[in-house]
Design a protein around this motif. Sequence first.
Motif, short mmCIF file in Angstrom:
data_model
loop_
_atom_site.label_atom_id
_atom_site.label_comp_id
_atom_site.label_asym_id
_atom_site.label_seq_id
_atom_site.Cartn_x
_atom_site.Cartn_y
_atom_site.Cartn_z
N GLY A 64 24.03 -43.42 -3.51
CA GLY A 64 23.51 -44.39 -4.46
C GLY A 64 24.04 -44.34 -5.88
N ALA A 65 24.91 -43.41 -6.20
CA ALA A 65 25.44 -43.35 -7.57
C ALA A 65 26.37 -44.54 -7.82
CB ALA A 65 26.20 -42.05 -7.79
N GLN A 66 26.25 -45.13 -9.00
CA GLN A 66 27.15 -46.20 -9.42
C GLN A 66 28.05 -45.76 -10.58
OE1 GLN A 66 24.57 -49.53 -10.31
NE2 GLN A 66 24.27 -49.98 -8.14
N GLU A 67 27.70 -44.64 -11.17
CA GLU A 67 28.47 -44.11 -12.30
C GLU A 67 28.28 -42.60 -12.29
OE1 GLU A 67 28.06 -44.00 -17.16
OE2 GLU A 67 27.40 -45.81 -16.13
N ILE A 68 29.34 -41.88 -12.66
CA ILE A 68 29.23 -40.44 -12.85
C ILE A 68 29.63 -40.15 -14.29
CG2 ILE A 68 30.10 -38.15 -12.22
CD1 ILE A 68 30.51 -39.16 -9.40
N ARG A 69 28.83 -39.30 -14.93
CA ARG A 69 29.13 -38.82 -16.28
C ARG A 69 29.30 -37.31 -16.24
NH1 ARG A 69 25.10 -42.22 -20.31
NH2 ARG A 69 25.70 -44.27 -19.49
N LEU A 70 29.99 -36.81 -17.24
CA LEU A 70 30.15 -35.38 -17.42
C LEU A 70 30.52 -35.13 -18.87
CD1 LEU A 70 33.50 -34.70 -17.58
CD2 LEU A 70 33.29 -35.39 -15.20
N ALA A 71 30.46 -33.88 -19.29
CA ALA A 71 30.87 -33.52 -20.64
C ALA A 71 31.84 -32.36 -20.54
CB ALA A 71 29.67 -33.14 -21.50
N VAL A 72 32.86 -32.41 -21.38
CA VAL A 72 33.86 -31.36 -21.42
C VAL A 72 33.93 -30.81 -22.84
CG1 VAL A 72 35.76 -33.00 -21.80
CG2 VAL A 72 36.26 -30.79 -20.79
N LEU A 73 34.12 -29.52 -22.97
CA LEU A 73 34.25 -28.93 -24.30
C LEU A 73 35.50 -29.49 -24.97
CD1 LEU A 73 33.67 -25.15 -23.41
CD2 LEU A 73 31.96 -26.83 -24.15
N GLU A 74 35.38 -29.88 -26.25
CA GLU A 74 36.56 -30.35 -26.97
C GLU A 74 37.67 -29.31 -26.94
OE1 GLU A 74 35.39 -33.48 -30.52
OE2 GLU A 74 35.50 -31.37 -31.00
N ALA A 75 37.30 -28.05 -26.97
CA ALA A 75 38.29 -26.98 -26.98
C ALA A 75 39.00 -26.81 -25.63
CB ALA A 75 37.60 -25.65 -27.35
N ASN A 76 38.50 -27.41 -24.59
CA ASN A 76 39.08 -27.28 -23.26
C ASN A 76 39.97 -28.49 -22.98
OD1 ASN A 76 39.70 -26.63 -20.63
ND2 ASN A 76 37.58 -26.26 -20.02
N GLU A 77 41.12 -28.52 -23.65
CA GLU A 77 42.02 -29.66 -23.57
C GLU A 77 42.55 -29.88 -22.16
OE1 GLU A 77 44.94 -28.88 -26.59
OE2 GLU A 77 43.46 -29.12 -28.20
N ALA A 78 42.82 -28.81 -21.41
CA ALA A 78 43.31 -28.96 -20.04
C ALA A 78 42.28 -29.66 -19.16
CB ALA A 78 43.68 -27.60 -19.45
N ALA A 79 41.01 -29.30 -19.33
CA ALA A 79 39.95 -29.95 -18.55
C ALA A 79 39.83 -31.41 -18.93
CB ALA A 79 38.63 -29.22 -18.76
N GLU A 80 39.91 -31.72 -20.21
CA GLU A 80 39.81 -33.12 -20.61
C GLU A 80 40.96 -33.92 -20.02
OE1 GLU A 80 39.43 -36.04 -24.50
OE2 GLU A 80 39.22 -33.88 -24.79
N ARG A 81 42.17 -33.38 -20.02
CA ARG A 81 43.31 -34.06 -19.40
C ARG A 81 43.06 -34.29 -17.91
NH1 ARG A 81 46.22 -30.61 -22.59
NH2 ARG A 81 46.69 -29.22 -20.84
N PHE A 82 42.51 -33.27 -17.24
CA PHE A 82 42.20 -33.38 -15.81
C PHE A 82 41.26 -34.55 -15.55
CE2 PHE A 82 39.14 -32.34 -12.40
CZ PHE A 82 40.01 -32.34 -11.31
N TRP A 83 40.14 -34.58 -16.29
CA TRP A 83 39.15 -35.63 -16.05
C TRP A 83 39.71 -37.01 -16.38
CZ3 TRP A 83 35.85 -34.36 -12.72
CH2 TRP A 83 35.37 -33.06 -12.66
N ARG A 84 40.45 -37.11 -17.45
CA ARG A 84 41.04 -38.41 -17.81
C ARG A 84 42.05 -38.85 -16.74
NH1 ARG A 84 39.74 -40.42 -22.94
NH2 ARG A 84 38.69 -38.93 -24.29
N SER A 85 42.76 -37.90 -16.13
CA SER A 85 43.71 -38.25 -15.07
C SER A 85 43.01 -38.82 -13.84
CB SER A 85 44.56 -37.03 -14.67
OG SER A 85 43.85 -36.16 -13.81
#
Length: 177
Positions: free
Chosen positions: A118-139
């Motif tokens: 039933g999910a229509q959207e998924i949210r999450l939060a990444v530490l600003e300092a974790n640039e590799a993780a942010e790149r992963f999620w954006r990819s």
Amino acid sequence: MIAISDPPSILTEHDAGDVADLYARCTDYFMLQDGEPATLADAIDMFRDVPDEKSSADQTIMGWRGENGLIAVGVILRDYPSDRVWYLGFMIVDSAARGQGIGRTIYDMIEQWAAAHGAQEIRLAVLEANEAAERFWRSLGYRELRRVGPDTFKSRSHHRVELYRLLGSNLTVPPAQ
């Protein structure tokens, strides 16, 4: 490449020791977030840490095992912060298994499972300092919703980037804040 269990197992607090073992192999992340290694108490907290308006029954913790035990964990909270919006509160992959596509595979399983429930959207939060993780999620198609914080994690303080991804037929509907 490391083989993972498919489907994942649903973890309970009885699995906290296995989670703590995984955390010990992911010291890089906990040093970044907390400034110190994770403990068994941190593993137990993963099963109990939900927002005040939710209960641990609203949370599903999935675990993937490989030849040497637990290699990844994903924690998802249903209908938070609103109906049909689900929050991926935590996902971690054994540091020895990173860079092999396992994180992407695991996320795909989480997303498919959430959409089927039933999910229509998924949210999450990444530490600003974790640039590799942010790149992963954006990819994976995640887009920035907002920046929050700073919040304190043990001895460290971080701003976080909250990201979202619309699922299925909702791809053209902007998220509500």
